[in-house]
Design an enzyme around this catalytic site. Structure first.
Site, PDB file in Angstrom:
ATOM      1  N   LYS A 115       0.826  -1.220   0.000  1.00 30.04           N
ATOM      2  CA  LYS A 115       0.000   0.000   0.000  1.00 30.04           C
ATOM      3  C   LYS A 115       0.849   1.254   0.000  1.00 30.04           C
ATOM      4  CE  LYS A 115      -4.347  -1.814   0.831  1.00 30.04           C
ATOM      5  NZ  LYS A 115      -5.664  -1.860   1.377  1.00 30.04           N
ATOM      6  N   LYS A 197      -3.896 -11.257  -6.513  1.00 31.69           N
ATOM      7  CA  LYS A 197      -5.209 -11.596  -5.940  1.00 31.69           C
ATOM      8  C   LYS A 197      -6.279 -10.647  -6.469  1.00 31.69           C
ATOM      9  CE  LYS A 197      -5.758  -8.872  -1.784  1.00 31.69           C
ATOM     10  NZ  LYS A 197      -6.491  -8.709  -0.580  1.00 31.69           N
ATOM     11  N   LYS A 200     -10.511  -5.360  -4.424  1.00 34.75           N
ATOM     12  CA  LYS A 200     -11.513  -4.337  -4.714  1.00 34.75           C
ATOM     13  C   LYS A 200     -10.871  -3.031  -5.152  1.00 34.75           C
ATOM     14  CE  LYS A 200     -12.998  -4.344   0.087  1.00 34.75           C
ATOM     15  NZ  LYS A 200     -11.975  -3.775   0.983  1.00 34.75           N
TER      16      LYS A 200
HETATM   17  P1  ATP Z   1      -8.166  -3.773  -0.847  1.00 35.61           P
HETATM   18  O1  ATP Z   1      -8.017  -4.102  -2.283  1.00 35.61           O
HETATM   19  O2  ATP Z   1      -8.917  -2.490  -0.585  1.00 35.61           O
HETATM   20  O3  ATP Z   1      -6.919  -3.904  -0.044  1.00 35.61           O
HETATM   21  P2  ATP Z   1      -9.315  -6.346  -0.418  1.00 35.61           P
HETATM   22  O4  ATP Z   1     -10.163  -6.655  -1.598  1.00 35.61           O
HETATM   23  O5  ATP Z   1      -8.033  -7.045  -0.314  1.00 35.61           O
HETATM   24  O6  ATP Z   1      -9.159  -4.806  -0.244  1.00 35.61           O
HETATM   25  P3  ATP Z   1     -10.075  -6.487   2.377  1.00 35.61           P
HETATM   26  O7  ATP Z   1     -11.088  -5.542   2.910  1.00 35.61           O
HETATM   27  O8  ATP Z   1      -8.652  -6.219   2.693  1.00 35.61           O
HETATM   28  O9  ATP Z   1     -10.237  -6.661   0.817  1.00 35.61           O
HETATM   29  O10 ATP Z   1     -10.434  -7.963   2.823  1.00 35.61           O
HETATM   30  C1  ATP Z   1     -11.633  -8.420   3.387  1.00 35.61           C
HETATM   31  C2  ATP Z   1     -11.558  -9.918   3.551  1.00 35.61           C
HETATM   32  O11 ATP Z   1     -11.600 -10.536   2.268  1.00 35.61           O
HETATM   33  C3  ATP Z   1     -10.271 -10.420   4.210  1.00 35.61           C
HETATM   34  O12 ATP Z   1     -10.564 -11.491   5.090  1.00 35.61           O
HETATM   35  C4  ATP Z   1      -9.438 -10.914   3.065  1.00 35.61           C
HETATM   36  O13 ATP Z   1      -8.545 -11.920   3.442  1.00 35.61           O
HETATM   37  C5  ATP Z   1     -10.499 -11.437   2.118  1.00 35.61           C
HETATM   38  N1  ATP Z   1     -10.063 -11.360   0.719  1.00 35.61           N
HETATM   39  C6  ATP Z   1      -9.759 -10.236   0.039  1.00 35.61           C
HETATM   40  N2  ATP Z   1      -9.399 -10.524  -1.233  1.00 35.61           N
HETATM   41  C7  ATP Z   1      -9.490 -11.876  -1.352  1.00 35.61           C
HETATM   42  C8  ATP Z   1      -9.263 -12.789  -2.419  1.00 35.61           C
HETATM   43  N3  ATP Z   1      -8.882 -12.378  -3.605  1.00 35.61           N
HETATM   44  N4  ATP Z   1      -9.455 -14.103  -2.195  1.00 35.61           N
HETATM   45  C9  ATP Z   1      -9.861 -14.537  -0.999  1.00 35.61           C
HETATM   46  N5  ATP Z   1     -10.091 -13.735   0.068  1.00 35.61           N
HETATM   47  C10 ATP Z   1      -9.918 -12.420  -0.093  1.00 35.61           C
END
Ligand code: ATP
Ligand code: LTN
Length: 334
Positions: A115, A197, A200
């Protein structure tokens, strides 16, 4: 333990539109664990401001996320759904735990490295100390298990380290939490770059399936998903795009990857993409309908927000008072 049950805590940031990765990696497991545990599911809005947010958008997204928790199947009468910012104990414990956490530990965190590279103009102290706030979230509720996707395991490890360090000095103050990672869907990859991965905050909207995408959009994104030129369906690390499609299909249907490979033996990638797309659209459609209904039920949602902030505060403050006493802050006069 709380009311004779083990405690579960988890949270999501209200930053952006949730993806299929968030659903399959986290939310779907939350729903299935609600009966077995005393659950706290938090909208971690305080974590969200480690990256600059538009205030009106943040407020709207926080509410939409809480509604989504319910629409995805979490019963708000059984689990405590609330906003982190409504329970001041989170930030208060975070300050205390900051003083028991080392700079070196924080600077090794991969999420901080990612980040800060992405937001080079705003590498703030909150972003650096993010895992300490996360540890506070978890430790305040004497949590036994924390369901998360694989990307959060490093933060869970540091939470355990901080708790053990504190307990070693002051006695048994915190329960040491365990991570819970689902068997399937723990790491859903980007549809455009299967080495990354699904996230969002990805700038390419075709890389992620958003939970609010309509059926046509979902099918189109799956059609465009990056695969390879091997033209043969196998569950292998050398074919990460295909593997990701199988993982998604498997997480949505509950079928094993072997079973899916057999079903698609000798068939083309297009058919696998179509099957995965149809299945995801079918899974998301009832959630979308329920979200739209719940959004109109203002008083019902407001009631949940108010009641649960009080419930969470009650449990959180018990731990906070204990910590404050242990470290030598003056007791309150009753
Ligand atoms: P950002 O992109 O804003 O960092 P993010 O999509 O990674 O966000 P978070 O809010 O950090 O989402 O994660 C919320 C939950 O979803 C966490 O438990 C995280 O481990 C899970 N998660 C996020 N992305 C994935 C993915 N691609 N596959 C499986 N689990 C995920
Ligand atoms: N860091 C997590 C969100 C989060 C969390 C938590 C998850 C904040 N506090 C406590 C589990 C338990 C993320 O980015 N997904």
């Amino acid at each position: 333990m709380l009311d004779g049950k083990k405690v579960l805590f988890s949270g999501m940031q209200s930053t952006g539109n949730l993806t299929l990765g968030n659903y399959l990696g986290a939310l779907k497991n939350w729903v299935s664990l609600t009966d077995e545990y005393e659950c706290f599911y938090c909208v971690v809005d305080e974590h969200s401001i480690t990256v600059r947010q538009d205030p009106a958008v943040l407020r709207k997204r926080a509410r939409a996320l809480l509604i989504l928790y319910i629409a995805a199947g979490i019963d708000p009468e059984k689990a405590c759904l609330y906003y982190q910012s409504h329970v001041p104990a989170h930030a208060e414990l975070a300050w205390i735990l900051d003083c028991y956490t080392y700079m070196g530990e924080m600077s090794r965190m991969t999420q901080f490295k990612d980040k800060s590279a992405k937001h080079a103009d705003n590498i703030n102290v909150g972003l650096f100390a993010y895992p300490v706030l996360m540890a506070s979230d978890i430790l305040l509720y004497q949590t036994d298990i924390v369901p998360v996707g694989i990307d959060q395991l490093q933060h869970l490890e540091i939470c355990r380290d901080i708790a053990l360090r504190f307990n070693n000095i002051y006695g048994n103050v915190f329960t040491i939490p365990e991570a819970y990672v689902g068997k399937v869907g723990a790491k859903i990859m980007s549809l455009q770059d299967p080495s990354k991965k699904m996230s969002k905050s990805d700038e390419n909207p075709n890389a992620s399936i958003y939970l609010m995408d309509d059926k046509d959009t979902i099918i189109r994104k799956f059609k465009r998903a990056v695969t390879d030129s091997e033209a043969h369906i196998a569950y292998s690390d050398s074919q990460p795009g295909v593997k990701n499609l199988i993982d998604i299909y498997s997480a949505c249907t509950g079928r094993t990857s072997d079973d899916i490979v057999k079903e698609f033996d000798g068939r083309g990638y297009g058919e696998l993409k179509e099957a995965a797309g149809e299945c995801v659209a079918g899974l998301l459609s009832p959630i979308q309908v329920r979200c739209a209904e719940l959004t109109k039920e203002k008083d019902y949602i407001d009631g949940i927000i108010k009641r649960n902030a009080e419930k969470a505060s009650y449990t959180a403050e018990k731990t906070l008072r204990k910590v404050q006493h242990k470290i030598g802050f003056p007791d309150r006069i009753r």
